[in-house]
Write a protein that holds these residues in place. Structure first.
Motif, mmCIF file in Angstrom:
data_model
loop_
_atom_site.group_PDB
_atom_site.id
_atom_site.type_symbol
_atom_site.label_atom_id
_atom_site.label_comp_id
_atom_site.label_asym_id
_atom_site.label_seq_id
_atom_site.Cartn_x
_atom_site.Cartn_y
_atom_site.Cartn_z
ATOM 1 N N ARG A 111 -25.806 -86.465 48.444
ATOM 2 C CA ARG A 111 -25.562 -87.630 47.519
ATOM 3 C C ARG A 111 -24.782 -87.161 46.118
ATOM 4 O O ARG A 111 -24.050 -87.846 45.600
ATOM 5 N N ALA A 112 -24.860 -86.042 45.852
ATOM 6 C CA ALA A 112 -24.010 -85.420 44.812
ATOM 7 C C ALA A 112 -22.469 -85.299 45.254
ATOM 8 O O ALA A 112 -21.680 -85.427 44.331
ATOM 9 N N LEU A 113 -22.472 -85.017 46.429
ATOM 10 C CA LEU A 113 -21.177 -85.057 47.109
ATOM 11 C C LEU A 113 -20.434 -86.318 47.044
ATOM 12 O O LEU A 113 -19.414 -86.628 46.694
ATOM 13 N N VAL A 114 -21.110 -87.330 47.374
ATOM 14 C CA VAL A 114 -20.672 -88.692 47.174
ATOM 15 C C VAL A 114 -20.478 -89.155 45.867
ATOM 16 O O VAL A 114 -19.189 -89.571 45.727
ATOM 17 N N ALA A 115 -21.185 -88.727 44.904
ATOM 18 C CA ALA A 115 -20.991 -89.048 43.366
ATOM 19 C C ALA A 115 -19.444 -88.298 43.115
ATOM 20 O O ALA A 115 -18.807 -88.886 42.342
ATOM 21 N N ALA A 116 -19.524 -87.136 43.580
ATOM 22 C CA ALA A 116 -18.168 -86.429 42.988
ATOM 23 C C ALA A 116 -16.917 -87.212 43.713
ATOM 24 O O ALA A 116 -15.958 -87.546 42.873
ATOM 25 N N PHE A 117 -16.839 -87.430 44.955
ATOM 26 C CA PHE A 117 -15.893 -88.132 45.650
ATOM 27 C C PHE A 117 -15.574 -89.431 44.809
ATOM 28 O O PHE A 117 -14.485 -89.741 44.758
ATOM 29 N N ASP A 118 -16.788 -90.193 44.660
ATOM 30 C CA ASP A 118 -16.540 -91.425 43.950
ATOM 31 C C ASP A 118 -16.009 -91.374 42.733
ATOM 32 O O ASP A 118 -15.202 -92.113 42.178
ATOM 33 N N ALA A 119 -16.300 -90.439 41.891
ATOM 34 C CA ALA A 119 -15.625 -90.130 40.447
ATOM 35 C C ALA A 119 -14.430 -89.570 40.509
ATOM 36 O O ALA A 119 -13.697 -89.413 39.540
ATOM 37 N N GLY A 120 -13.753 -89.405 41.814
ATOM 38 C CA GLY A 120 -12.585 -88.387 41.997
ATOM 39 C C GLY A 120 -12.643 -87.006 41.208
ATOM 40 O O GLY A 120 -11.773 -86.442 40.610
ATOM 41 N N MET A 121 -13.967 -86.595 41.291
ATOM 42 C CA MET A 121 -14.146 -85.194 40.851
ATOM 43 C C MET A 121 -14.113 -84.239 41.961
ATOM 44 O O MET A 121 -14.582 -84.503 43.216
ATOM 45 N N GLN A 122 -13.526 -83.051 41.650
ATOM 46 C CA GLN A 122 -13.674 -81.918 42.792
ATOM 47 C C GLN A 122 -14.933 -81.493 42.971
ATOM 48 O O GLN A 122 -15.350 -80.935 41.978
ATOM 49 N N PRO A 123 -15.515 -81.440 44.186
ATOM 50 C CA PRO A 123 -16.921 -80.755 44.243
ATOM 51 C C PRO A 123 -16.728 -79.276 44.574
ATOM 52 O O PRO A 123 -15.715 -78.986 45.111
ATOM 53 N N LEU A 124 -17.723 -78.479 44.027
ATOM 54 C CA LEU A 124 -18.003 -77.379 44.421
ATOM 55 C C LEU A 124 -19.243 -77.009 44.532
ATOM 56 O O LEU A 124 -20.206 -77.115 43.843
ATOM 57 N N LEU A 125 -19.664 -76.410 45.767
ATOM 58 C CA LEU A 125 -21.131 -76.291 46.222
ATOM 59 C C LEU A 125 -21.237 -74.886 45.580
ATOM 60 O O LEU A 125 -20.582 -73.943 46.119
ATOM 61 N N CYS A 126 -22.404 -74.553 44.651
ATOM 62 C CA CYS A 126 -22.813 -73.160 44.216
ATOM 63 C C CYS A 126 -24.179 -72.761 44.890
ATOM 64 O O CYS A 126 -25.219 -73.678 44.500
#
Ligand SMILES: Nc1nc2c(ncn2[C@@H]2O[C@H](COP(=O)(O)OP(=O)(O)OP(=O)(O)O)[C@@H](O)[C@H]2O)c(=O)[nH]1
Ligand SMILES: [Mg+2]
Ligand SMILES: [Zn+2]
Length: 329
Positions: free
Chosen positions: A139-154
């Motif tokens: 769900r956080a990934l979806v939010a990142a993609f939706d916001a046009g933000m680059q996701p980084l899994l830490c």
């Protein structure tokens, strides 16, 4: 948009003159205003950085109900000395480059902007203690993609469990990742954070503040303990806080632990746009195709059958798509 508020400026005695030419976004409403950035918000009081000084501010009346959040670039007037007891006023909020939004849950109509202007969403997950929540990551990934933000899994706490199983779930999505452990080397993390503004999100107790303290030695963020019985954190951090990385090499925003990531604001058709390679294969989809698992004639299925799409990537994309509308977390 910003100047719309200027027109209703009640603190100017002069009535607004009729404009003979359109104002540009850049035109300041206040000539004596200076630039600042919001580093934290506490009960309607804003802490800004102005020329490297910490300055307290409140919202000026013309801003009305417009929200001001951590990461906002603002214009301020008044006492920007930063001296004890001084208070300045935010008169303008610069147009945001990105906004990270969430709703409390999927039924919550109130969408909150958590942070503005962050380019990267660092999804912090402990490998153990507390246990990873793949649905929350999705769900956080979806939010990142939706916001046009680059996701980084830490993935933190690698001293407690092996990251491989979890990583294998995300490999086909091509998401960047870093793994950290107590006392471990942070070079890979620093490299990923370098030169940009990143915001960390994750459950309570995963180690967000611990990581911020390691990256920014002057941060002094409070760190909590994880309850050994429930495996839950104690919601130690209570507000978002933005810090400059050493060497002015970017910004990191620590946030309070979240229990859920409401995505009611995300439209299903925006997700595919974050995957241009898959998007290309949906050109012949029937009108209104969601590209989900149960679509009868989706181009993604055609592409998998023809061998032009990686089946794992398609199913990972579909898992995210489904995660958007499942209100488990
Ligand atoms: N074993 C181990 N423990 C860690 C690691 N990183 C953080 N911790 C511990 O995890 C606990 C919670 O850390 P915090 O940094 O407060 O977690 P947080 O994500 O900021 O939590 P909230 O502020 O409540 O959202 C602390 O006891 C840390 O010492 C790690 O890499 N390994
Ligand atoms: Mg914290
Ligand atoms: Zn389709």
């Amino acid at each position: 948009m910003t100047n719309r508020y200027g027109e209703h400026d009640q603190e100017h005695y002069e009535r607004p003159r009729r404009r003979t030419r359109p104002r540009t976004k850049e035109r300041p409403t206040y000539d004596d205003a200076v630039d600042g950035v919001v580093v934290t918000v506490d009960r309607g009081r804003y802490t800004l950085l102005v020329d490297g000084r910490k300055v307290m501010a409140m919202k000026a009346r013309p801003l009305g109900r417009k929200g001001v959040v951590v990461g906002d670039r603002v214009r301020v007037v008044g006492d920007v000395s930063g001296n004890d007891g001084s208070l300045s006023r935010i008169v303008e909020v610069t147009e945001r480059v990105t906004t990270l939004r969430r709703t409390a849950d999927d039924d919550d109509p109130v969408e909150r902007i958590i942070v503005a202007n962050a380019e990267q969403l660092v999804i912090v997950t402990a490998l153990a203690d507390p246990e990873p929540q793949p649905r929350l990551i999705d769900r956080a990934l979806v939010a990142a993609f939706d916001a046009g933000m680059q996701p980084l899994l830490c993935l933190t706490k690698a001293d407690l469990a092996d990251p491989e199983t979890l990583l294998s779930t995300y490999r086909s999505l091509g998401v960047h990742w870093v793994v950290t452990e107590r006392g471990g080397d942070l070079d890979a993390v620093r490299e990923r954070l370098s030169g940009k503004t990143s915001v960390m999100v994750g459950s309570s107790g995963v180690g967000k503040s611990t990581l911020v303290n390691a990256l920014v030695p002057t941060a002094h963020r409070d760190v909590g303990v994880v309850n050994t019985v429930t495996g839950r954190g104690r919601h130690t951090s209570t507000s978002a806080y933005m810090l400059e990385l050493p060497g002015a090499d970017g910004w990191i925003i620590d946030t309070p632990g979240i229990r859920s990531f409401g995505l009611a604001h995300v439209q299903p058709w925006t997700l595919i746009e974050a995957f241009p390679d898959l998007d290309e294969m949906t050109e012949d989809c029937p009108r209104g195709c969601t590209h989900g698992d149960d679509e009868p004639e989706c181009g993604l299925d055609v592409a998998v059958t023809e061998g032009t799409a990686d089946p794992e990537r398609v199913s990972s994309f579909r898992r995210l798509l489904a995660a958007r509308s499942v209100s488990v977390y």
